[in-house]
Enzyme design. Structure first.
Site, mmCIF file in Angstrom:
data_model
loop_
_atom_site.group_PDB
_atom_site.id
_atom_site.type_symbol
_atom_site.label_atom_id
_atom_site.label_comp_id
_atom_site.label_asym_id
_atom_site.label_seq_id
_atom_site.Cartn_x
_atom_site.Cartn_y
_atom_site.Cartn_z
ATOM 1 N N TYR A 1 -2.307 -0.100 9.994
ATOM 2 C CA TYR A 1 -2.484 -0.565 8.475
ATOM 3 C C TYR A 1 -1.343 -0.493 7.804
ATOM 4 O O TYR A 1 -0.721 -1.414 7.223
ATOM 5 C CB TYR A 1 -3.730 0.101 7.788
ATOM 6 C CG TYR A 1 -3.751 -0.260 6.715
ATOM 7 C CD1 TYR A 1 -4.070 -1.661 6.114
ATOM 8 C CD2 TYR A 1 -3.622 0.616 5.500
ATOM 9 C CE1 TYR A 1 -4.174 -1.938 4.844
ATOM 10 C CE2 TYR A 1 -3.622 0.239 4.065
ATOM 11 C CZ TYR A 1 -3.882 -1.059 3.860
ATOM 12 O OH TYR A 1 -3.874 -1.469 2.676
ATOM 13 N N SER B 1 0.680 -0.957 0.009
ATOM 14 C CA SER B 1 -0.028 -0.186 0.021
ATOM 15 C C SER B 1 0.844 1.244 0.006
ATOM 16 O O SER B 1 1.973 1.331 0.612
ATOM 17 C CB SER B 1 -1.003 -0.129 1.160
ATOM 18 O OG SER B 1 -1.365 1.071 1.503
#
Length: 321
Positions: free
Chosen positions: A151, A126
């Protein structure tokens, strides 16, 4: 080719599976069908995939050790790992979900790929791994150690875990740093879905940091085309460590305000805005350098924002008829 796609009922997993099925590959989709967002949407994505005779599905959690039996019986050549607990904001209140799926689950994917001598493991990272880096456009060689969300931290861990397996066992791995993916069948917790739904219902849209965000929005087709092209471009096991990291973004960042105004023009409705302060864990600015991707597969994301939003709105209208 025999390919396992984890997270097949998810947004990117479903669209990637569809593109690969259209080339007559055999796909085994794996997903735990959790309740992070509307399960009906996941089941409808699956129904689309199940229309293809070359698609099989197994409901199982990637952190479950029984996943190995599923992998072994299918005998895959390739694994595309897109299952993960997504969402920056959710990771603040529910970090255990991320430890379970993104760390324990990914450890299983690596180990089972090693045991089955997979030709190429492609996995989702990501843009969140870049944290608040301001060295734009962001390139894959930046030294990273300060993700600002849990995350993002789990995704950076995934890259390190994959590197170790590539180093130790010569497992060819490619990590893909996705930059704000949007398009038809998108997630209901993502900006475009939330904005479209609110504007159509004449409700206020929530603009964090008062809308002063810059995002490298990337259309789903550009993502799936890239993944398909990358599948056979595996890192060379005879030339060093067979591990690489690639950005996948439009490399054409725009202000969130511009994104909203483009959506308003397409919907022909003016939005009511609730301007809020910056949220914890959010990143103000993303901008991908995609030279590495383009050099490798002779392709770079090219869908214009207006076209991508138009396609999403058409899908949204059809889906909620």
């Amino acid at each position: 080719m025999r390919i396992i796609v984890t997270g097949a009922a998810g947004f990117i997993g479903m669209q990637t599976s569809l593109r690969l099925l259209n080339s007559k590959n055999k796909i085994l989709g794996v997903d735990n069908l959790n309740n992070y967002y509307d399960r009906k949407l996941k089941l409808k994505r699956l129904n689309v995939l199940k229309k293809h005779k070359n698609f099989k599905f197994k409901k199982i959690d990637i952190a479950d050790q029984n996943l190995y039996k599923v992998f072994k019986s299918f005998k895959p050549n390739y694994v595309i790992h897109l299952a993960a607990q997504a969402g920056v904001r959710h990771s603040i209140s529910n970090p255990q979900d991320y430890t379970h799926s993104n760390l324990l689950g990914f450890a299983n994917i690596l180990e089972f790929s090693k045991l089955l001598k997979i030709k190429h493991l492609i996995y989702a990272s990501s843009s969140s791994v870049y944290g608040e880096s301001k060295d734009f456009p962001l390139n894959e060689n930046l030294k990273l150690a300060k993700p600002i969300s849990y995350y993002g931290a789990t995704k950076l861990c995934n890259e390190l875990m994959a590197y170790s397996y590539s180093h130790l066992f010569k497992l060819p791995t490619t990590g893909l740093r996705f930059f704000t993916v949007y398009g038809p069948w998108g997630r209901p917790d993502m900006a475009l879905f939330l904005f479209t739904n609110a504007i159509k219902k004449r409700k206020k849209i929530q603009l964090f940091n008062r809308g002063d965000m810059i995002r490298d929005f990337t259309y789903i087709d550009d993502i799936t085309i890239s993944i398909k092209k990358l599948l056979k471009k595996r890192p060379n096991t005879k030339k060093g460590i067979p591990h690489r990291i690639l950005n996948i973004g439009s490399s054409n960042p725009i202000k969130l305000k511009k994104y909203v105004s483009t959506l308003e023009k397409i919907l022909k409705i003016k939005s009511n805005k609730n301007k809020l302060p910056m949220q914890k864990g959010d990143i103000k600015h993303t901008h991908a350098n995609v030279n590495k991707l383009e050099n490798l597969i002779k392709f770079k994301p090219k869908t214009k924002i207006a076209d991508g939003i138009k396609n999403f709105v058409k899908w949204f209208d059809d889906y909620y008829v």
